[in-house]
Design a protein around this motif. Structure first.
Motif: not given
Lengths: 267, 997
Positions: B377-394
């Motif tokens: 939720e922390g990554v989601r709420d910050y990255a989505n608001r910044m308008g930057i796609p979160t694309l890769n992870g594990a």
């Protein structure tokens, strides 16, 4: 030769899809001007330059309190007259995602009969609220474009089906809710439902993804057509046939329909 | 006075927040009869009735769905009320928005605002309500939990701080007292470092001021200076050593057989890059020196990448820790060169098993499922608001992350290639942009360098922060405008305020020119901060720029238009009497600190570290009688392998409109993609692939693993992931992120040395330069009873690769019901030393380190040799696969990793589902079939190729079977006859079931 139509894109703190929205309009043949909401509020007459108005997606003002709330409050209190004047002038408007939320809360949608714009912004009769799972969803649900729709942005897509008939959504507050079922019935019979989900991931009432005003020119939708203007945007384009990808891309069709229509109007 | 507004759903039964809270309560074993949720706004202002009505009707409530009332609504009969508010001083982004909106709407000065949530639970006891609050709704590190509605008369105010200059007596302390001071004052410096400071001040014949000591502690922290990785290491191995130590840069072999490595990082990770550049890799632009590594993209643009960890803060407050982790990494990109535009994020999390029994969670730790949910939720709420796609992870699960979850956050940016470098000039103004400075985030850098204990949540609550993404977005908008005027960039250098706050940012920018700072000029969130707190606070969303005086007005105008606060803190350029650059700190005209830049940046003593490697001896467990079907279904359901769709769907992975290959693949949106591809410059066909490699189990000494092999395998996996989507294997840049347990332990130090050697060997073999990296050491936890929990050594490799033409990208979903499946192995063809029997035993037919071994043990018939891997074979294989993809004969490509070859095939089948057309497969296993099917040896790919062109692949790999139109997987067990017949829907259920929360 006449200049191509000018699309004015209104951005502010936290809008974040204005870049791709500009690109979509430019690919569709429009000129574009990006303007900060506060700059427009300080000089509302600037809206008169616009042939098309666009409100991008994102998280305006953090979507704090509720999605689009502060942006719409500013429209209601500072720009209502200028927006009504533009609507009366026949300026097409699109609100994508956060822009749709703003249109709904500002009272621009579901809208009014032509020549019936009230002096002040009315109370909303519909809402876009939290998805049923109370979380953000990014996916490409299947959609359909009702054939009775008056929407000038989507009319050309009425027969669109199968693999191309998807649109990307990315929102936490995209669930369409009306105050009562009569409102939904009226939207339907008026031809104001422009896009419906086939799969309905957020749980929208009537599976509604996007609506237009009674004129068909003011259009709001939760999906992001500006993220679907190349076939390589399609979520499984690596499986699509060359025959499919030689056709126009549905997202771009929306922008092109309106830019072409405005361009072909007599000056 | 304070006005209280409550906003609640007209129909709580259909309120998603109330329903979610009910689900969360159930997960804690509590069954409320009803839950009501309400948003609470407390506004301290003088408002008349009309103004109150305006706020109620036009700002707070949605008239269709909500009601807004004034004051405290009565609770439903017998319900238990819980109200959660941020603690005073904790960032409340909603309050900031409300403050401005209220001021604008009713025409008053911005009032003080606090927001909270109220919950009314029917049918639960007071204790149960409190358990729901602590278990799901609040974290007492940042929240206050009230058992009744909060409506105070006024908000507390802090008194102005005492700003008298404090000197710390250090010159006369003995060594014991120095050690005690280091721990008690949260400096976390070693004795030698404390002694160095003592000598410096003895020579000056004065005591340091508090701010001088703090500045040294921040700048010399492990977090800021990477002193372990830069130290000299004396390494010994007992038993055999599989590493050949001859001819390695920076390495001396002593007559006694021990090895001395001078500056571990420089001799391995950095050496590989510099040697590759000398050998002709000509597309790196800036390596290791800036906030991110920079490589060429096209003739106008460069691309930069950085990956950070935010582990300690995420252990204590997962939501805020993860959000500020990604927020800080984004600022690194904004502070690279003359500022880059962030275009993609990555995230990798390591947490304990989500089904850990609550009783097994140590005191001072949060349950891992809750930790993971809140991190996401922390990554989601910050990255989505910044308008930057979160694309890769594990996501990787292991019980030893219970107290030390790992949160890796990455960001990639694009910048014009004539703006990749900046230097502060003497005379430039020191300008702070963005958020205000508060008491949040004090001692983050030193805290991150400490071992955690059960009392850290209390002791270090001030190091934990909540982010405000919109503040950072506004700052980004302003900076990109200031970077690009036609007349040129308005500033000469930029960096972010990360660990150490202003002290690090100004200290780094002024390293060669010196600086004078007036700390009273920094805008503060509230009164009560002392000058030293202002200097070291790590409050979020702040950037520091070096601005020529002549450009200040233009920058100010941009900031005004974007509503970004600007403050001039001082000037760059200051030297001592001997003309050496010096840092001079003032508060309202009084000198509070004076430090030579040389002491800050070069003064830290670098002691020799001791590393001793003992090859782990573990008893090999032999598997019982396991059939292929059961093993495959159980492996697909293993949390490490199971679908992460539930997580990925919460991230916006296509904002900015440039995502070409998304993280979830296929018509059903389920297939786990190998790497994502973006097209950062839409006018160009060129793409950028983003992937990672994480091979923790191969390096786990507790499991008989070797960190050297882990590093080889992680780089190999990263390369394979990128190649599978269409990246050019000769245009891949990589980053290292080491997360290690305490390296004062010679065993852990040795495992770090071995991983570094693996990084060097693999980067050289694959010709993949490291361009940036970061380490987080001391990831261990001391429980109340003194037990030490160390994380397994964890090395994340992140890679970006150039895709020459995005239209040739390949995805991992099977495309055809009549194609050939080729298993590609790093077969050492043409090698004279090649011994096929040994090769089969040590790689292809080997289940060591696999998830199969973890679940069942080593298949009985298998030879239990350690796994071996030669990266030079891996490199040749990668090039061959890339060539086949470029020629267009590959329909689908997938790397073989967690779960082995059959799991990879199962994922390709599952990904193909959803078009109405069925695709199944008929494949064979070989001798030693369980190891062949489920082993996780590096270097392998599974390709779907056109049947008519399969013959061309005989050199590349072996045909293992064919696709067909059946919707089933049929495994022909040639050796044992224990064939398996599994429907794709069974595979799908197993794959989706575990983590679809």
């Amino acid at each position: 030769m006449q200049d191509p139509p000018l699309t004015m894109i209104v951005r502010t703190a936290g809008t974040n899809c204005e870049g791709e929205l500009r690109r979509a309009f430019e690919l569709a043949g429009s000129r574009t001007e990006m303007i900060h909401l506060d700059a427009l509020i300080s000089d509302p007459a600037r809206i008169e330059r616009a042939d098309i108005l666009a409100f991008p997606g994102g998280f305006s003002y953090g979507d704090d309190i509720a999605a689009g709330r502060v942006f719409s409050m500013k429209l209601r209190t500072k720009l209502w007259d200028a927006l009504c004047a533009a609507a009366e002038r026949g300026v097409p408007m699109i609100g994508v995602c956060n822009g749709f939320q703003v249109f709904v809360q500002a009272g621009l949608l579901p809208g009014f009969a032509p020549d019936a714009y009230p002096d002040g912004a009315p109370q909303p009769s519909i809402s876009l609220t939290q998805n049923k799972e109370a979380r953000f969803i990014d996916e490409w649900p299947r959609v359909e474009y009702p054939s009775n729709s008056k929407c000038i942005w989507t009319q050309a897509l009425a027969g669109c089906s199968d693999d191309p008939a998807l649109l990307p959504i990315a929102n936490a507050e995209g669930r369409f809710v009306a105050a009562d079922s009569a409102t939904i019935a009226q939207l339907e019979s008026n031809g104001q439902i422009a896009v419906r989900y086939v799969d309905n991931p957020g749980g929208s009432q009537g599976s509604i993804a996007g609506i237009c005003d009674p004129s068909g020119r003011i259009f709001g939708l939760m999906p992001h057509p500006e993220r679907y203007i190349e076939w390589t945007h399609h979520p499984y384009w690596t499986r699509l046939s060359p025959e499919q990808t030689s056709r126009p891309v549905p997202g771009l069709v929306m922008f092109k329909s309106v830019v072409d229509a405005v361009a072909s109007q007599p000056a | 006075m304070i006005h209280r507004f409550e906003v609640r759903a007209k129909d709580p039964k259909s309120d998603p927040t109330a329903l979610k809270t009910t689900r969360q309560a159930r997960a804690l074993g509590i069954e409320p009869e009803a839950v009501h949720a309400a948003r609470v706004y407390l506004i301290e202002a003088k408002l008349n009735a009309a103004q109150i009505n305006t706020l109620r009707d036009a700002l707070f409530a949605d008239p269709v769905l909500e009601t807004c009332s004034l004051g405290i609504d009565p609770a439903p009969d017998g319900a238990q009320t819980i109200e959660v508010h941020p603690l005073p001083g904790v960032m409340d982004p909603v309050a900031q928005t409300v403050q401005n909106a209220v001021a604008e709407l009713v025409g008053i000065d911005p009032p003080r605002v606090s927001t909270g949530w109220r919950y009314d639970f029917a049918g639960v006891s007071a204790e149960q309500a409190h358990s729901i609050a602590t278990g799901a709704l609040a974290n007492t590190t940042v929240h206050a939990i009230h058992a009744e509605p909060l409506h105070p008369d006024s908000f507390p105010s802090l008194a102005p701080a005492d700003q008298s200059v404090v000197r710390v007596a250090i010159c006369d302390l003995d060594d014991d007292a120095l050690v005690k001071m280091s721990r008690d004052d949260h400096l976390f410096l070693s004795l030698e470092e404390m002694q160095t400071i003592r000598s410096h001040y003895r020579a000056l014949d004065r005591e340091p001021t508090d701010i001088e000591l703090e500045t040294l502690a921040q700048t010399w922290s492990e977090h800021c200076v990477h002193k372990t990785l830069k130290s000299t290491v004396r390494y010994t191995a007992s038993g055999g050593d599989t590493i050949d130590w001859s001819d390695r840069p920076g390495v001396e072999i002593s007559p006694d057989g021990s090895v001395v490595i001078h500056n571990l990082l420089k001799s391995t990770v950095a050496a590989a890059t510099h040697e590759l550049i000398a050998e002709g890799v000509d597309w790196t632009r800036s390596v290791f020196v800036d906030n991110a590594g920079i490589i060429d993209f096209d003739e106008h643009n460069a691309v930069c990448i950085k990956v950070e960890t935010h582990n300690h803060p995420s252990a204590i407050e997962p939501y805020g820790g993860a959000a500020t982790g990604i927020g800080g990494c984004i600022r690194d990109i904004m502070g690279t060169g003359l500022a880059a535009k962030p275009i993609a994020n990555t995230d990798v999390f390591c947490v304990a098993m989500p089904d850990t029994p609550r009783a097994d969670v140590p005191d001072g730790c949060i349950h891992p499922k809750r930790t993971l949910e809140r991190i996401i939720e922390g990554v989601r709420d910050y990255a989505n608001r910044m308008g930057i796609p979160t694309l890769n992870g594990a996501v990787y699960f292991d019980p030893r992350y219970i107290a030390n979850p790992l949160v890796y956050c990455g960001c990639i940016g694009i910048l014009p290639n004539d703006k990749t470098h900046g230097d502060a000039q003497p005379g430039d103004l020191i300008v702070a942009l963005g958020g205000r400075t508060g008491r949040d985030g004090i001692h983050g850098a030193t805290f991150s360098s400490a071992e955690l204990t059960d009392t850290h949540a209390d002791e270090f609550s001030h190091a934990v922060q909540i982010g405000n993404a919109i503040e950072e977005k506004r700052t980004l908008d302003a900076i990109l405008r200031a970077r690009d005027p036609e007349s040129g960039c308005l500033y000469s250098a930029i960096t972010d305020c990360g660990a150490g706050g202003f002290s690090s940012a100004v200290g780094e920018m002024g390293e060669t020119v010196g600086a004078v700072v007036h700390l009273d000029k920094a805008p503060l969130k509230y009164d009560g901060l002392r000058y030293d707190e202002i200097w070291i606070s790590e409050s979020q969303e702040r950037m520091v720029l070096a601005v020529p005086d002549a450009n200040l007005a233009a920058l100010q105008q941009i900031c005004d238009e974007e509503h970004v606060e600007l403050a001039v803190l001082g000037t760059f350029g200051n030297s001592d009497s001997e003309n050496n650059p010096e840092l001079l700190l003032h508060y309202t005209g009084t000198e509070v600190g004076r430090l030579p830049m040389a002491l800050l940046h070069d003064g830290i003593p670098m002691p020799t570290r001791v590393a001793s490697w003992t090859p782990p001896t573990v008893e090999i467990k032999k598997a019982g009688d396991i059939d292929i079907k059961r093993a495959l279904l159980e492996l697909l359901a293993h949390p490490n392998i199971a679908s992460k769709r539930w997580i990925v769907r919460q991230y916006d992975h296509e904002v900015q409109g440039n995502t070409v290959i998304k993280p979830l693949i296929g018509p059903g949106g389920i297939g786990p993609g190998d790497a994502a591809v973006i097209q950062p410059v839409p006018a160009s066909k060129q793409g950028l692939a983003i992937g990672c490699g994480l091979q923790t189990s191969l390096g786990d000494p507790a499991n008989g693993g070797d960190p050297y092999l882990m590093a080889l395998a992680a780089i190999d996996e990263c390369v394979r992931n990128l190649v599978c989507v269409g990246a050019d294997p000769n245009r891949i840049a990589i980053l290292d992120n080491f997360c290690w347990p305490g390296c004062d332990d010679p065993n852990n130090m040795a495992s770090l040395v071995r991983a570094c050697m693996g990084c060097y060997d693999a980067a050289k073999a694959y010709r993949t330069p490291f361009v940036s990296g970061k380490d987080s050491l001391n990831n261990q936890f001391r429980t109340k009873d003194g037990t030490l929990i160390e994380i397994p050594p964890t090395l994340l490799i992140t890679g970006v690769g150039i895709v020459p033409d995005v239209s040739k990208c390949v995805t991992m979903d099977l495309k055809s019901d009549d194609s050939t499946l080729i298993l590609v192995q790093p077969y050492p063809d043409g090698d004279e030393k090649f011994n096929p029997d040994a090769w089969y035993a040590t790689s292809l037919w080997n289940a060591r380190g696999s998830h199969f071994e973890q679940l069942y043990g080593i298949p009985r018939e298998s030879h239990p040799s350690p796994l071996e891997f030669d990266p030079t074979f891996g490199k040749r294989t990668a090039e061959k696969v890339a060539r086949a993809i470029d020629e267009g004969v590959v329909l689908a490509a997938h790397d073989v990793s967690d779960g082995g070859y059959l799991a990879a095939l199962a994922e390709m089948l599952i990904a193909a589902e959803g078009t109405g057309r069925q695709i199944g497969a008929h494949v064979m296993t070989h001798l030693d079939e369980l190891s062949f099917a489920f082993g996780e040896a590096p270097g392998r790919y599974l390709l779907e190729v056109r049947r008519e062109r399969a013959g061309e692949f005989s050199q590349l790999g072996s045909c293992v079977g064919w696709t067909n139109p059946t919707a089933n997987l049929y495994v022909d067990a040639c050796a044992t006859g224990k064939n398996a017949h599994i429907s794709v829907s069974e595979l799908r259920s197993a794959f989706l079931g575990t983590l679809d929360w």
